[in-house]
Design a protein around this motif. Structure first.
Motif, PDB file in Angstrom:
ATOM      1  N   TYR A 102       0.827  -1.205   0.000  1.00 13.53           N
ATOM      2  CA  TYR A 102       0.000   0.000   0.000  1.00 13.53           C
ATOM      3  C   TYR A 102       0.867   1.264   0.000  1.00 13.53           C
ATOM      4  O   TYR A 102       0.687   2.161  -0.824  1.00 13.53           O
ATOM      5  CB  TYR A 102      -0.917  -0.030   1.224  1.00 13.53           C
ATOM      6  CG  TYR A 102      -1.762   1.213   1.432  1.00 13.53           C
ATOM      7  CD1 TYR A 102      -2.876   1.457   0.634  1.00 13.53           C
ATOM      8  CD2 TYR A 102      -1.447   2.138   2.423  1.00 13.53           C
ATOM      9  CE1 TYR A 102      -3.658   2.592   0.824  1.00 13.53           C
ATOM     10  CE2 TYR A 102      -2.219   3.269   2.625  1.00 13.53           C
ATOM     11  CZ  TYR A 102      -3.324   3.494   1.821  1.00 13.53           C
ATOM     12  OH  TYR A 102      -4.090   4.623   2.005  1.00 13.53           O
ATOM     13  N   MET A 105       3.004   1.805  -3.233  1.00  9.22           N
ATOM     14  CA  MET A 105       2.238   2.408  -4.321  1.00  9.22           C
ATOM     15  C   MET A 105       2.036   3.908  -4.078  1.00  9.22           C
ATOM     16  O   MET A 105       2.146   4.717  -5.010  1.00  9.22           O
ATOM     17  CB  MET A 105       0.891   1.718  -4.463  1.00  9.22           C
ATOM     18  CG  MET A 105       0.962   0.304  -4.972  1.00  9.22           C
ATOM     19  SD  MET A 105      -0.622  -0.257  -5.600  1.00  9.22           S
ATOM     20  CE  MET A 105      -0.821   0.790  -7.040  1.00  9.22           C
ATOM     21  N   HIS A 159      -6.311  -1.163  -4.961  1.00 11.31           N
ATOM     22  CA  HIS A 159      -5.482  -2.347  -5.231  1.00 11.31           C
ATOM     23  C   HIS A 159      -5.482  -3.309  -4.042  1.00 11.31           C
ATOM     24  O   HIS A 159      -5.562  -4.529  -4.223  1.00 11.31           O
ATOM     25  CB  HIS A 159      -4.058  -1.927  -5.565  1.00 11.31           C
ATOM     26  CG  HIS A 159      -3.886  -1.423  -6.962  1.00 11.31           C
ATOM     27  ND1 HIS A 159      -3.848  -2.247  -8.062  1.00 11.31           N
ATOM     28  CD2 HIS A 159      -3.775  -0.156  -7.452  1.00 11.31           C
ATOM     29  CE1 HIS A 159      -3.695  -1.530  -9.160  1.00 11.31           C
ATOM     30  NE2 HIS A 159      -3.654  -0.258  -8.818  1.00 11.31           N
ATOM     31  N   VAL A 181       3.010  -5.034  -6.097  1.00  3.68           N
ATOM     32  CA  VAL A 181       1.728  -5.554  -6.576  1.00  3.68           C
ATOM     33  C   VAL A 181       1.926  -6.668  -7.592  1.00  3.68           C
ATOM     34  O   VAL A 181       1.321  -7.738  -7.499  1.00  3.68           O
ATOM     35  CB  VAL A 181       0.879  -4.429  -7.213  1.00  3.68           C
ATOM     36  CG1 VAL A 181      -0.455  -4.979  -7.691  1.00  3.68           C
ATOM     37  CG2 VAL A 181       0.661  -3.304  -6.234  1.00  3.68           C
ATOM     38  N   THR A 192      -6.656 -13.425 -11.502  1.00  8.04           N
ATOM     39  CA  THR A 192      -6.159 -12.057 -11.262  1.00  8.04           C
ATOM     40  C   THR A 192      -6.477 -11.127 -12.431  1.00  8.04           C
ATOM     41  O   THR A 192      -5.844 -10.069 -12.564  1.00  8.04           O
ATOM     42  CB  THR A 192      -4.639 -12.073 -11.022  1.00  8.04           C
ATOM     43  OG1 THR A 192      -3.980 -12.633 -12.177  1.00  8.04           O
ATOM     44  CG2 THR A 192      -4.293 -12.893  -9.792  1.00  8.04           C
ATOM     45  N   ASN A 195      -7.514  -7.721 -11.267  1.00  9.98           N
ATOM     46  CA  ASN A 195      -6.361  -7.053 -10.656  1.00  9.98           C
ATOM     47  C   ASN A 195      -5.406  -6.519 -11.718  1.00  9.98           C
ATOM     48  O   ASN A 195      -4.886  -5.403 -11.597  1.00  9.98           O
ATOM     49  CB  ASN A 195      -5.612  -8.025  -9.748  1.00  9.98           C
ATOM     50  CG  ASN A 195      -6.472  -8.537  -8.609  1.00  9.98           C
ATOM     51  OD1 ASN A 195      -7.320  -9.392  -8.820  1.00  9.98           O
ATOM     52  ND2 ASN A 195      -6.255  -8.015  -7.417  1.00  9.98           N
ATOM     53  N   CYS A 198      -6.850  -3.477 -13.440  1.00  9.88           N
ATOM     54  CA  CYS A 198      -6.710  -2.328 -12.542  1.00  9.88           C
ATOM     55  C   CYS A 198      -5.274  -1.823 -12.526  1.00  9.88           C
ATOM     56  O   CYS A 198      -5.023  -0.609 -12.523  1.00  9.88           O
ATOM     57  CB  CYS A 198      -7.149  -2.733 -11.133  1.00  9.88           C
ATOM     58  SG  CYS A 198      -7.166  -1.383  -9.933  1.00  9.88           S
ATOM     59  N   LEU A 199      -4.317  -2.756 -12.561  1.00 12.56           N
ATOM     60  CA  LEU A 199      -2.903  -2.388 -12.548  1.00 12.56           C
ATOM     61  C   LEU A 199      -2.523  -1.651 -13.827  1.00 12.56           C
ATOM     62  O   LEU A 199      -1.818  -0.636 -13.788  1.00 12.56           O
ATOM     63  CB  LEU A 199      -2.042  -3.641 -12.381  1.00 12.56           C
ATOM     64  CG  LEU A 199      -0.541  -3.446 -12.161  1.00 12.56           C
ATOM     65  CD1 LEU A 199      -0.285  -2.627 -10.899  1.00 12.56           C
ATOM     66  CD2 LEU A 199       0.163  -4.786 -12.081  1.00 12.56           C
ATOM     67  N   SER A 202      -4.029   1.848 -13.877  1.00 13.68           N
ATOM     68  CA  SER A 202      -3.271   2.732 -12.988  1.00 13.68           C
ATOM     69  C   SER A 202      -1.975   3.179 -13.652  1.00 13.68           C
ATOM     70  O   SER A 202      -1.583   4.342 -13.544  1.00 13.68           O
ATOM     71  CB  SER A 202      -2.954   2.014 -11.672  1.00 13.68           C
ATOM     72  OG  SER A 202      -4.131   1.659 -10.990  1.00 13.68           O
TER      73      SER A 202
END
Length: 312
Positions: A102, A105, A159, A181, A192, A195, A198-199, A202
């Motif tokens: 966390y 990032m 995330h 991540v 995933t 995920n 989303c990665l 971002s």
């Protein structure tokens, strides 16, 4: 080994840079030295800026924030790594791993945003000098930093929430020295897809657009400087912009290295080495780049050290 729900996982295993016992003292000494240099160098930058009234300007306000973020960025990973090496251990708790991810990032994103804001600050200062104090007033500067913190905190939280739905094996091994991540997603025993989407989103929103903003700012800056007739003013502007450009190239170059090494090769060693450059070497070099290439910072550091020597 059967997959277990995250609620059954108590810890992950960080394999680090090498499993060779003979290399552990060397790695420990090297990373401890780099960590101390990073802390000392960035703290000096912060103290020099805060103690010198001539540096109480938007550019140096952002630089002091960048130094603070670099301290936090390095402190998120290196102390845990050093503790594990000293204790001959590889474990990190499940909660600790997600917490480290966390904050990694957040601070990586803040570095990104601050470098972009600093490029914009240079653009306004050089291309619109008459409007500079109006555009870059203290309220605007504070708001830009605050918005950067809020955006990255929310992105990192998203995330973490998506990773909470994944399953992992007991004693999951992460072939890395930190909980990034991408590394966590590689060892998950669940789908995933969301995920990864989303990665990637971002990376585009928080990487591509800021880089485009930096390129745009500097294209305008170069165009403006080429039309400038005052040689001394042009050299001063080039010197200031040169420091920032060096940091930008170092940051994005190493970040790109991490991405390419993860995407184009299956070698975890290459990815780990690239991450060392990104998370350790870059924050360590930033203070040297600004202090060696910037006369104002160099002068402030000299006055700060002379004052400290007098007090001692």
């Amino acid at each position: 080994m059967a997959a277990k729900n995250h609620t059954d996982i108590s810890e992950f295993l960080l394999l680090g840079l090498s499993e060779d016992p003979e290399l552990q003292p060397l790695i420990y000494g090297l990373f401890l030295s780099m960590y101390l240099v990073t802390m000392f160098g960035n703290l000096l930058i912060i103290l020099a800026i805060s103690s010198d009234s001539h540096l109480h300007t938007p550019m140096y306000f952002f630089l002091s924030n960048l130094s603070f973020v670099d301290i936090c960025f390095t402190s998120t990973t290196i102390p845990k790594m050093l503790v594990n090496i000293n204790a001959h251990s590889k474990d990190i708790s499940y909660v600790g791993c997600l917490t480290q991810m966390y904050f990694l990032m957040i601070f990586a994103g803040l570095d990104n945003f601050l470098l972009t804001v600093m490029a914009y600050d240079q653009f306004v200062a050089i291309c619109h000098p008459l409007h500079y104090m109006v555009v870059m007033n203290p309220c605007v500067c504070g708001l830009l930093v605050l918005m950067s913190w809020l955006i990255m905190s929310l992105v990192a939280l998203v995330h973490v929430l998506f990773i909470l739905r994944l399953n992992f094996s007991l004693e999951t091994e992460i072939t890395h020295f930190s909980c990034e991540v991408a590394q966590i997603l590689k060892v998950a025993h669940s789908d995933t897809f969301i995920n990864n989407i989303c990665l990637y989103l971002s990376a585009v929103l928080l990487g591509v657009f800021p880089v485009m903003g930096i390129f745009y700012s500097y294209s305008k800056i170069v165009s403006s400087l080429m039309r400038m007739s005052c040689i001394s003013g042009k050299n001063r502007a080039f010197s200031t912009c040169g420091s920032h450009l060096c940091v930008v190239c170092l940051f994005y170059g190493t970040a790109l290295g991490v991405y390419l090494s993860s995407a184009m090769t299956s070698s975890s060693q290459n990815s780990t080495i690239a991450s060392v450059m990104y998370t350790v070497v870059t924050p360590m070099l930033n203070p040297f780049i600004y202090s060696l290439r910037n006369k104002d910072v160099k002068g402030a550091l000299g006055r700060l050290l002379s004052t400290a020597g007098t007090c001692l």
